[in-house]
Design a protein around this motif. Structure first.
Motif, PDB file in Angstrom:
ATOM      1  N   ALA A 107      32.111  32.545  33.047  1.00  0.00           N
ATOM      2  CA  ALA A 107      31.836  31.080  33.112  1.00  0.00           C
ATOM      3  C   ALA A 107      33.256  30.366  33.708  1.00  0.00           C
ATOM      4  N   LEU A 108      34.562  30.997  33.455  1.00  0.00           N
ATOM      5  CA  LEU A 108      35.562  30.128  33.652  1.00  0.00           C
ATOM      6  C   LEU A 108      35.902  30.076  35.027  1.00  0.00           C
ATOM      7  N   LEU A 109      35.329  31.119  35.818  1.00  0.00           N
ATOM      8  CA  LEU A 109      35.677  31.066  37.291  1.00  0.00           C
ATOM      9  C   LEU A 109      34.864  30.054  37.870  1.00  0.00           C
ATOM     10  N   THR A 110      33.846  29.381  37.227  1.00  0.00           N
ATOM     11  CA  THR A 110      33.033  28.276  37.945  1.00  0.00           C
ATOM     12  C   THR A 110      33.847  26.683  37.672  1.00  0.00           C
ATOM     13  N   HIS A 111      34.812  26.989  36.737  1.00  0.00           N
ATOM     14  CA  HIS A 111      35.351  25.671  36.394  1.00  0.00           C
ATOM     15  C   HIS A 111      36.178  25.436  37.586  1.00  0.00           C
ATOM     16  N   PRO A 112      36.017  24.260  38.244  1.00  0.00           N
ATOM     17  CA  PRO A 112      36.622  23.855  39.537  1.00  0.00           C
ATOM     18  C   PRO A 112      38.384  23.704  39.489  1.00  0.00           C
ATOM     19  N   VAL A 113      38.966  23.410  38.400  1.00  0.00           N
ATOM     20  CA  VAL A 113      40.289  23.424  38.474  1.00  0.00           C
ATOM     21  C   VAL A 113      40.773  25.016  38.196  1.00  0.00           C
ATOM     22  N   PHE A 114      40.176  25.653  37.163  1.00  0.00           N
ATOM     23  CA  PHE A 114      40.917  26.911  36.701  1.00  0.00           C
ATOM     24  C   PHE A 114      40.470  27.797  37.868  1.00  0.00           C
ATOM     25  N   ARG A 115      39.488  27.724  38.692  1.00  0.00           N
ATOM     26  CA  ARG A 115      39.215  28.631  39.733  1.00  0.00           C
ATOM     27  C   ARG A 115      40.093  28.570  40.870  1.00  0.00           C
ATOM     28  N   ARG A 116      40.739  27.303  41.087  1.00  0.00           N
ATOM     29  CA  ARG A 116      41.613  27.271  42.062  1.00  0.00           C
ATOM     30  C   ARG A 116      43.071  27.698  41.579  1.00  0.00           C
ATOM     31  N   LEU A 117      43.340  27.294  40.401  1.00  0.00           N
ATOM     32  CA  LEU A 117      44.639  27.535  39.838  1.00  0.00           C
ATOM     33  C   LEU A 117      44.688  29.262  39.849  1.00  0.00           C
ATOM     34  N   TYR A 118      43.598  30.076  39.495  1.00  0.00           N
ATOM     35  CA  TYR A 118      43.520  31.441  39.391  1.00  0.00           C
ATOM     36  C   TYR A 118      43.694  32.127  40.762  1.00  0.00           C
ATOM     37  N   ALA A 119      42.921  31.584  41.877  1.00  0.00           N
ATOM     38  CA  ALA A 119      42.945  32.138  42.990  1.00  0.00           C
ATOM     39  C   ALA A 119      44.322  31.844  43.727  1.00  0.00           C
ATOM     40  N   ALA A 120      45.048  30.708  43.418  1.00  0.00           N
ATOM     41  CA  ALA A 120      46.406  30.667  43.811  1.00  0.00           C
ATOM     42  C   ALA A 120      47.393  31.547  43.346  1.00  0.00           C
ATOM     43  N   HIS A 121      47.089  31.553  41.926  1.00  0.00           N
ATOM     44  CA  HIS A 121      48.068  32.694  41.283  1.00  0.00           C
ATOM     45  C   HIS A 121      48.015  34.233  41.813  1.00  0.00           C
TER      46      HIS A 121
END
Length: 402
Positions: A2-16
């Motif tokens: 579910a976290l990966l559907t979060h619009p902010v965290f998803r992009r932070l995670y991908a950038a990381h």
């Protein structure tokens, strides 16, 4: 998840993820470059110092500065600068410019010291408290998995092509990470109340805040102890290459259990903590230090390579578990207006203790041998773990009496 559907965290995670991939390419390339330019093993030690020391010193004040800056712009600017700086390594080919390589290492790590507190504020401001442990576990588990995969890929690229192209790949990763962060949704992070406060005042307030929050100070001390133990890795190359007389590829293969330990920690810690509760988590934190101490002793006393790899895996799992739990606890304990300062001071304290320990352990291993030093480190881990458990028990008793 579910976290990966979060619009902010998803992009932070991908950038990381993308910038970690680039970092692993650069790690091998920097070692190759410093060796080619100097032909001395001392240059790698100097490179380690030039990576860690600027990061530690900059972390002293980066949080106080980041608080009044737009966090998205900070992360974007840092990745732009890191992309440009890393690409410049590609053009260094003469020993006369060895000093330029060291200068670039310093500048890259000064930039990195601003990224961590900005990202922590972004995570806390956008991810619900109940989901933060899962978020930290996912970030750590993915990072460890990428270490395994990307170091192997980087080694193949170095074998097939020049290591210099790894610098360009890393620069491209930073720029791609930048593009992902450009589309980061707006975050509600307020810093208006601090704009009238001077930088020095905010810096002093950050240290006073930590001093007034005993539990935050204890978590920082705990993480410093864990990083002291984590510095055993600096002895491993000396032990494998010099004392055991193994090939360099053996040292590279031992990074696999090191990364696997992080993957297992990322997968299991969030599930484990949900069942244990706050008291159980504090107990796990103490026992992880004890486990690290015992594992470190085993690493330098077990003769078969398979047994050594298992000991490294166990130590890595304990270390990454301790880190995930501690970061999550700090996110919960720190007031939002002090979060950036708390995490920049944390980076200064933990990386500072790691750097100092690397120097002490490396010198000690060369003088008296890795086996002897590992005994000292094992005793430190066991004692530190039991002190943590004792302090938690004392805190629980005081709370029960109130």
């Amino acid at each position: 998840m579910a976290l990966l559907t979060h619009p902010v965290f998803r992009r932070l995670y991908a950038a990381h993820i993308i910038h970690i991939i680039g970092n692993e390419f650069t790690f091998i390339a920097v070692v190759g470059l410093l060796h080619d330019l100097s032909g001395s093993g001392l240059s790698f030690a100097a490179g380690t110092v030039f990576r860690m020391l600027p990061y530690v010193l900059t972390s002293f004040f980066s949080g106080a500065l980041v608080e009044n800056w737009d966090k998205q712009r900070v992360m974007i600017t840092v990745n732009l600068l890191r992309g440009i700086l890393v690409s410049l390594f590609f053009f260094i080919s003469s020993p006369a410019y060895l000093w330029v390589a060291f200068l670039l290492l310093i500048l890259v790590n000064i930039c990195s010291a601003f990224f961590q507190p900005a990202m922590q504020v972004a995570i806390v401001s956008s991810v619900d408290e109940k989901d933060r442990l899962t978020a930290n576990s996912l970030l750590q588990g993915t990072t460890s998995f990428l270490i395994i995969v990307c170091q192997g890929v980087a080694a193949v690229l170095v074998y097939l092509f020049s290591y210099r192209y790894n610098f360009l790949l890393d620069a491209a990763c930073y720029l791609l990470s930048l593009l992902i962060l450009l589309r980061l949704p707006e975050m509600a992070i307020s810093s208006e109340s601090k704009k009238a406060t001077s930088f020095l005042t905010r810096l002093q307030e950050g240290f006073r805040y930590i001093a007034s929050k005993k539990e935050i100070g204890q978590v920082l001390m705990y993480q410093m102890a864990e990083r002291v133990l984590g510095a055993y890795y600096i002895m491993l190359m000396f032990y494998i290459l010099q004392e055991r007389g193994e090939g360099l590829y053996i040292f590279g293969l031992l990074d696999i259990p090191l990364g696997l330990g992080g993957v297992f920690a990322g997968v299991l810690v969030s599930r484990m903590s949900d069942r244990l509760g706050e008291r159980g988590v504090s107990g796990v934190q103490g026992w992880t230090l004890v486990a690290m101490g015992i594992s470190i002793y085993a690493v330098f006393h077990i003769k078969p390579l398979l047994g050594l790899a298992v000991a490294i895996l166990f130590c890595s799992f304990a270390s990454y578990s301790a880190s995930i739990l501690s970061v999550t606890k700090l996110q919960r304990l720190a007031d939002p207006e002090y979060l950036a300062r708390v995490f920049s001071i944390r980076e200064m304290a933990t990386m500072g203790s790691f750097s100092a320990s690397c120097l002490v352990l490396g010198y000690g291993a060369e003088k008296v041998g890795s086996a002897v030093v590992s005994v000292w480190l094992a005793v430190f881990g066991v004692v530190a773990g039991f002190i943590w458990l004792w302090s938690r028990r004392q805190l629980e008793n005081r709370e029960a009496e109130m």
